[in-house]
Design a protein around this motif. Structure first.
Motif, short mmCIF file in Angstrom:
data_model
loop_
_atom_site.label_atom_id
_atom_site.label_comp_id
_atom_site.label_asym_id
_atom_site.label_seq_id
_atom_site.Cartn_x
_atom_site.Cartn_y
_atom_site.Cartn_z
N THR A 5 28.10 -1.16 -11.02
CA THR A 5 28.09 -0.10 -10.02
C THR A 5 27.55 -0.64 -8.70
O THR A 5 26.55 -1.35 -8.69
CB THR A 5 27.18 1.06 -10.49
N ARG A 84 28.05 9.79 -5.91
CA ARG A 84 29.06 8.87 -5.39
C ARG A 84 29.44 9.32 -3.99
O ARG A 84 29.72 10.49 -3.76
CB ARG A 84 30.31 8.88 -6.28
N GLN A 86 31.43 7.82 -0.10
CA GLN A 86 32.25 6.78 0.52
C GLN A 86 31.59 6.32 1.80
O GLN A 86 31.17 7.13 2.64
CB GLN A 86 33.65 7.32 0.81
N TRP A 92 33.38 2.79 -2.01
CA TRP A 92 32.68 3.85 -2.75
C TRP A 92 31.43 3.25 -3.37
O TRP A 92 31.46 2.16 -3.95
CB TRP A 92 33.58 4.43 -3.84
N SER A 94 27.27 4.32 -5.14
CA SER A 94 26.33 5.32 -5.62
C SER A 94 25.13 5.27 -4.70
O SER A 94 24.76 4.20 -4.20
CB SER A 94 25.89 5.01 -7.06
#
Length: 105
Positions: A5, A84, A86, A92, A94
């Motif tokens: 992530t 999440r 952008q 994208w 977190s």
């Protein structure tokens, strides 16, 4: 095996700050700009909420186990929540924002 992530950090997790060791072994990418936020202070720490500003943060790619440690550090879901969003450049990520029930308004 967990999924990696990308996480935007803007406070104590940044390089040179007190909790940066939690990101040991993570890959740092390009810094990113997150729009639509307001930065306030919560017990001496920066905290993002919805707003009309923007913030520049460091972006790291972390493993699932590391993400669990970050969630614990950020006291998810009691104090912060991980959402999440952008970035301005289209990536994208977190990011930790103010938990809904902690309304400072």
């Amino acid at each position: 095996m967990g999924v990696d992530t990308d996480v935007l950090v803007y406070g104590s997790l940044r390089a040179g700050h007190e909790a940066h060791a939690l990101l040991r072994g993570a890959t740092r990418g390009r810094d990113g700009v997150l729009d639509g936020v307001c930065c306030l202070q919560h017990q001496g720490y920066p905290m993002l909420t919805e707003g009309s500003g923007s913030i520049t943060g460091e972006v790291y790619t972390v493993r699932a186990k590391q993400l669990e440690a970050l969630d614990r550090w950020e006291e998810v879901p009691k104090v912060y929540e991980r959402v999440r969003r952008q970035l301005r450049d289209g990536r994208w990520i977190s990011v930790y924002v103010q938990a809904v029930h902690l309304d400072h308004h």
